[in-house]
Design a protein around this motif. Structure first.
Motif, PDB file in Angstrom:
ATOM      1  N   LEU A 117       0.823  -1.211   0.000  1.00 23.87           N
ATOM      2  CA  LEU A 117       0.000   0.000   0.000  1.00 23.87           C
ATOM      3  C   LEU A 117       0.858   1.263   0.000  1.00 23.87           C
ATOM      4  N   SER A 118       2.031   1.176   0.594  1.00 21.52           N
ATOM      5  CA  SER A 118       2.877   2.365   0.701  1.00 21.52           C
ATOM      6  C   SER A 118       3.367   2.856  -0.652  1.00 21.52           C
ATOM      7  N   ILE A 119       3.403   1.962  -1.660  1.00 19.84           N
ATOM      8  CA  ILE A 119       3.913   2.391  -2.960  1.00 19.84           C
ATOM      9  C   ILE A 119       2.794   2.757  -3.946  1.00 19.84           C
ATOM     10  N   ILE A 120       1.532   2.674  -3.492  1.00 20.54           N
ATOM     11  CA  ILE A 120       0.425   3.095  -4.354  1.00 20.54           C
ATOM     12  C   ILE A 120       0.591   4.540  -4.837  1.00 20.54           C
ATOM     13  N   PRO A 121       1.065   5.466  -3.977  1.00 22.72           N
ATOM     14  CA  PRO A 121       1.255   6.830  -4.476  1.00 22.72           C
ATOM     15  C   PRO A 121       2.167   6.926  -5.697  1.00 22.72           C
ATOM     16  N   ALA A 122       3.114   5.996  -5.839  1.00 23.40           N
ATOM     17  CA  ALA A 122       3.966   6.013  -7.037  1.00 23.40           C
ATOM     18  C   ALA A 122       3.128   5.770  -8.286  1.00 23.40           C
ATOM     19  N   GLY A 123       2.212   4.811  -8.208  1.00 23.73           N
ATOM     20  CA  GLY A 123       1.326   4.545  -9.335  1.00 23.73           C
ATOM     21  C   GLY A 123       0.368   5.693  -9.594  1.00 23.73           C
ATOM     22  N   VAL A 124      -0.132   6.292  -8.512  1.00 23.87           N
ATOM     23  CA  VAL A 124      -1.027   7.446  -8.667  1.00 23.87           C
ATOM     24  C   VAL A 124      -0.298   8.593  -9.366  1.00 23.87           C
ATOM     25  N   GLY A 125       0.931   8.841  -8.937  1.00 21.22           N
ATOM     26  CA  GLY A 125       1.716   9.895  -9.561  1.00 21.22           C
ATOM     27  C   GLY A 125       1.953   9.638 -11.033  1.00 21.22           C
ATOM     28  N   LEU A 126       2.270   8.396 -11.384  1.00 21.18           N
ATOM     29  CA  LEU A 126       2.496   8.032 -12.783  1.00 21.18           C
ATOM     30  C   LEU A 126       1.261   8.265 -13.632  1.00 21.18           C
ATOM     31  N   LEU A 127       0.112   7.799 -13.158  1.00 18.69           N
ATOM     32  CA  LEU A 127      -1.119   7.920 -13.941  1.00 18.69           C
ATOM     33  C   LEU A 127      -1.584   9.369 -14.064  1.00 18.69           C
ATOM     34  N   LEU A 128      -1.458  10.138 -12.987  1.00 18.33           N
ATOM     35  CA  LEU A 128      -1.890  11.527 -13.031  1.00 18.33           C
ATOM     36  C   LEU A 128      -1.025  12.373 -13.967  1.00 18.33           C
ATOM     37  N   VAL A 129       0.253  12.042 -14.011  1.00 17.22           N
ATOM     38  CA  VAL A 129       1.187  12.854 -14.768  1.00 17.22           C
ATOM     39  C   VAL A 129       1.205  12.489 -16.247  1.00 17.22           C
ATOM     40  N   ALA A 130       0.864  11.230 -16.593  1.00  9.44           N
ATOM     41  CA  ALA A 130       1.020  10.744 -17.966  1.00  9.44           C
ATOM     42  C   ALA A 130       0.398  11.666 -19.027  1.00  9.44           C
ATOM     43  N   PRO A 131      -0.870  12.055 -18.915  1.00  7.00           N
ATOM     44  CA  PRO A 131      -1.427  12.937 -19.954  1.00  7.00           C
ATOM     45  C   PRO A 131      -0.762  14.300 -19.998  1.00  7.00           C
ATOM     46  N   HIS A 132      -0.374  14.811 -18.825  1.00  9.36           N
ATOM     47  CA  HIS A 132       0.323  16.102 -18.786  1.00  9.36           C
ATOM     48  C   HIS A 132       1.709  15.978 -19.419  1.00  9.36           C
ATOM     49  N   SER A 133       2.350  14.818 -19.216  1.00 11.52           N
ATOM     50  CA  SER A 133       3.652  14.581 -19.824  1.00 11.52           C
ATOM     51  C   SER A 133       3.561  14.613 -21.344  1.00 11.52           C
ATOM     52  N   ALA A 134       2.518  13.957 -21.893  1.00 17.46           N
ATOM     53  CA  ALA A 134       2.346  13.950 -23.351  1.00 17.46           C
ATOM     54  C   ALA A 134       2.151  15.363 -23.887  1.00 17.46           C
ATOM     55  N   ARG A 135       1.321  16.149 -23.205  1.00 16.14           N
ATOM     56  CA  ARG A 135       1.091  17.521 -23.657  1.00 16.14           C
ATOM     57  C   ARG A 135       2.345  18.380 -23.510  1.00 16.14           C
ATOM     58  N   LEU A 136       3.091  18.137 -22.441  1.00 18.10           N
ATOM     59  CA  LEU A 136       4.304  18.916 -22.203  1.00 18.10           C
ATOM     60  C   LEU A 136       5.375  18.597 -23.256  1.00 18.10           C
ATOM     61  N   VAL A 137       5.452  17.334 -23.666  1.00 20.20           N
ATOM     62  CA  VAL A 137       6.393  16.965 -24.724  1.00 20.20           C
ATOM     63  C   VAL A 137       6.059  17.710 -26.014  1.00 20.20           C
ATOM     64  N   LEU A 138       4.772  17.753 -26.356  1.00 16.15           N
ATOM     65  CA  LEU A 138       4.360  18.442 -27.578  1.00 16.15           C
ATOM     66  C   LEU A 138       4.595  19.947 -27.484  1.00 16.15           C
ATOM     67  N   ALA A 139       4.443  20.512 -26.291  1.00  9.47           N
ATOM     68  CA  ALA A 139       4.560  21.966 -26.132  1.00  9.47           C
ATOM     69  C   ALA A 139       5.994  22.427 -25.884  1.00  9.47           C
ATOM     70  N   ARG A 140       6.750  21.682 -25.055  1.00  8.35           N
ATOM     71  CA  ARG A 140       8.079  22.141 -24.644  1.00  8.35           C
ATOM     72  C   ARG A 140       9.215  21.246 -25.113  1.00  8.35           C
ATOM     73  N   GLY A 141       8.916  20.043 -25.602  1.00  4.26           N
ATOM     74  CA  GLY A 141       9.964  19.167 -26.100  1.00  4.26           C
ATOM     75  C   GLY A 141      10.398  18.125 -25.092  1.00  4.26           C
ATOM     76  N   SER A 142      11.193  17.145 -25.575  1.00  5.89           N
ATOM     77  CA  SER A 142      11.613  16.013 -24.745  1.00  5.89           C
ATOM     78  C   SER A 142      12.583  16.428 -23.647  1.00  5.89           C
ATOM     79  N   ARG A 143      13.510  17.329 -23.957  1.00  2.00           N
ATOM     80  CA  ARG A 143      14.539  17.712 -22.990  1.00  2.00           C
ATOM     81  C   ARG A 143      13.923  18.320 -21.738  1.00  2.00           C
ATOM     82  N   PHE A 144      13.061  19.311 -21.899  1.00  2.16           N
ATOM     83  CA  PHE A 144      12.438  19.981 -20.758  1.00  2.16           C
ATOM     84  C   PHE A 144      11.651  18.981 -19.912  1.00  2.16           C
ATOM     85  N   THR A 145      10.873  18.121 -20.569  1.00  2.00           N
ATOM     86  CA  THR A 145      10.011  17.189 -19.836  1.00  2.00           C
ATOM     87  C   THR A 145      10.835  16.152 -19.083  1.00  2.00           C
ATOM     88  N   MET A 146      11.903  15.641 -19.707  1.00  2.00           N
ATOM     89  CA  MET A 146      12.744  14.663 -19.020  1.00  2.00           C
ATOM     90  C   MET A 146      13.464  15.278 -17.835  1.00  2.00           C
TER      91      MET A 146
END
Length: 527
Positions: free
Chosen positions: A311-340
């Motif tokens: 249960l203690s590592i569930i927040p890691a999965g929550v963080g991954l899922l919440l960030v994924a769509p924002h990551s895709a948009r950020l890659v398109l807007a700012r590029g791979s370097r900034f997002t990584m």
């Protein structure tokens, strides 16, 4: 070079895209659940077999090792003979080898079963990303599909740990290795029914000699790193690392001479290929390494049950899922370097948080560390995978997806191996110091000393044999494990910092990134 079997560009999306993507994501889910299944069960496995820390490291790293050592070879086989066909075979084999792992009669049998599970994943996992790249045209839909694939793939490690923790409340350790079976069966049915066959594959001959070299090369490197830091296996580990270096040179020589290379060095030299591949390997490997060390820390030091630890590592999965769509948009807007780089910052903060764990660390502080690391991995995964696939022609996408998988699997193998070895070496060194400073040091036999330093589980067995010294042994074992874990987290933080330097220096800004990808497309079109 012979022409691709299907020279047409991929359609915007395949027929029934949601069912196809569901099938491919389920296939990736299967592989990643198996990667995580052992971590939560390691204390129980160590207790069942009386295994040393090095043996437990091999159980944990076995699946990712099998995947990493086979993924390059099998990626090329899939490109040539059929991606869907290899995916079906890998899913079916996963079901079979899961039973061998669950009912292993010895620690050695379990290690072998875990490696075979990884090889089955090597048939399936790289193909899932290959098919996404082949079936979706470059653009927003493919980027979002890759983002979802990346997020669910990584979240599967959390899902696997949580489900394993729940099962182990009522069943024996082997139940953890059945977790992937229902997902594998469901994925198998969906793949057979809905995923198209033979899309944008090539007719090049497979470099089988290069494939064999790649298998042994990765195996030597990963096993060498897993054993070279432990005093009792340091010589063996050094021999493996030297052998791996020699095989790496032979592999490079072979790829330069082969008519149809397994790993096209012309593509691998591209800036938008090797830089995100290196950066992804470090950050993904660090995520796996943190979970591997953390699970042992939480159960053995903080006294968590398998359920609490999962249960203690569930927040890691929550963080991954919440960030994924924002990551895709950020890659398109700012590029791979900034997002990584943003992702790297979060992961580094998570490792720094772990450096302050101790025997009284509250549950909420543990979850904060995992949440921050999950957010960081979520930001870093999409740009790393996308940059690699965008800089590779579709006919060689198996190479790109294999490299993207190696970011997780070779990175996970290396970082689990290195951090596990640092944990084992730190535990043994700390316990040795405590024994040397004990009033009873002269009366402790060399055999007992070796057992005390082998692992936490081994030390607990010694404590049961000598009840008059149980409290002292338990206290020493806990302190030694804390010291080893802190050393492992410090090494992980240093690796993350170095990875951020690589990304910051070698990955270009958005405008230059787009120009490079356009250059690659023109170059590939003219070949």
């Amino acid at each position: 070079m012979s022409s691709p079997a299907s020279p047409t560009a991929p359609a915007e999306a395949p027929p029934r895209p949601r069912l196809v993507l569901t099938a491919l994501i389920l296939g990736a889910l299967v592989c990643n659940i198996n990667l995580a299944a052992a971590n939560i069960a390691l204390p129980d496995i160590g207790d069942a077999f009386g295994a040393g820390q090095t043996a437990l490291n091999l159980v944990a790293v076995g699946c990712s090792l099998g995947l990493a050592m086979s993924v390059l070879y099998l990626g090329a086989v899939a490109d040539r003979y059929g991606r869907k066909q290899l995916l079906v075979l890998g899913l079916a084999l996963t079901v079979v080898v899961s039973f061998f792992a669950a009912f292993a009669a010895s620690i050695e049998m379990l290690v072998v079963a875990r490696i075979c599970t990884g090889i089955a994943a090597g048939m399936a996992y790289p193909v899932t990303l290959s098919l996404i790249t082949a079936l979706w045209a470059p653009g927003r839909q493919r980027t979002l599909a890759i983002a979802l694939w990346s997020a669910v793939s990584a979240t599967a490690t959390v899902i696997g740990s949580v489900l394993a923790g729940i099962l182990l409340l009522w069943f024996w350790w082997g139940a953890a290795f059945f977790l992937a079976v229902p997902f594998a069966v469901a994925a198998l049915v969906l793949v057979v029914l809905f995923v198209p066959s033979h899309v944008a594959e090539n007719s090049d001959r497979v470099d089988h000699l290069g494939g064999v070299l790649s298998v042994f090369m990765v195996a030597c490197l990963v096993l060498g790193l897993s054993t070279v830091f432990v005093p009792t296996t340091a010589t063996f580990g050094l021999i493996l690392l030297v052998s791996g270096a020699v095989l790496l040179l032979l592999f490079g020589w072979r790829q330069r001479r082969a008519r149809s290379p397994l790993y096209d060095l012309r593509i691998a030299r591209r800036r938008m290929f090797w830089a995100p591949a290196t950066g992804g390997l470090i950050v993904f490997g660090s995520l796996m390494g943190a979970m591997f060390v953390g699970q042992q820390f939480q159960q053995n030091i903080l006294g968590y049950s398998t359920l609490d630890a999962s249960l203690s590592i569930i927040p890691a999965g929550v963080g991954l899922l919440l960030v994924a769509p924002h990551s895709a948009r950020l890659v398109l807007a700012r590029g791979s370097r900034f997002t990584m780089l943003l992702g790297y910052g979060f992961v580094l903060l998570g490792f720094i948080t772990m450096l302050f764990w101790n025997t009284t660390t509250p549950f909420w502080w543990v979850t904060v560390a995992y949440l921050v690391i999950g957010i960081g991995a979520g930001f870093a995964m999409t740009p790393a995978s996308r940059a690699i696939t965008e800089s590779t022609p579709v006919r060689r996408v198996g190479m790109a997806s294999a490299t993207a998988d190696l970011q997780r699997d070779l990175g996970g193998s290396i970082m689990q191996g290195v951090l596990g070895a640092i944990l084992a070496a730190g535990f043994a060194r700390s316990f040795g110091t405590l024994i040397a400073g004990s009033d009873e040091a002269d009366s402790i036999s060399a055999q007992v000393v070796a057992a005390l330093q082998a692992s936490y589980a081994s030390a607990m067995h010694v404590a049961e044999q000598y009840p008059q010294y149980k409290d002292q042994i338990v206290q020493a074992a806990q302190q030694s494990l804390v010291d080893g874990a802190i050393a492992a987290y410090a090494v992980g933080a240093i690796a993350i910092a170095l990875g951020a330097v690589v990304v910051g220096i070698f990955l270009p800004r958005k405008e230059r990134e787009l120009a490079l990808v356009a250059e690659y497309e023109q170059e590939d079109a003219g070949r």
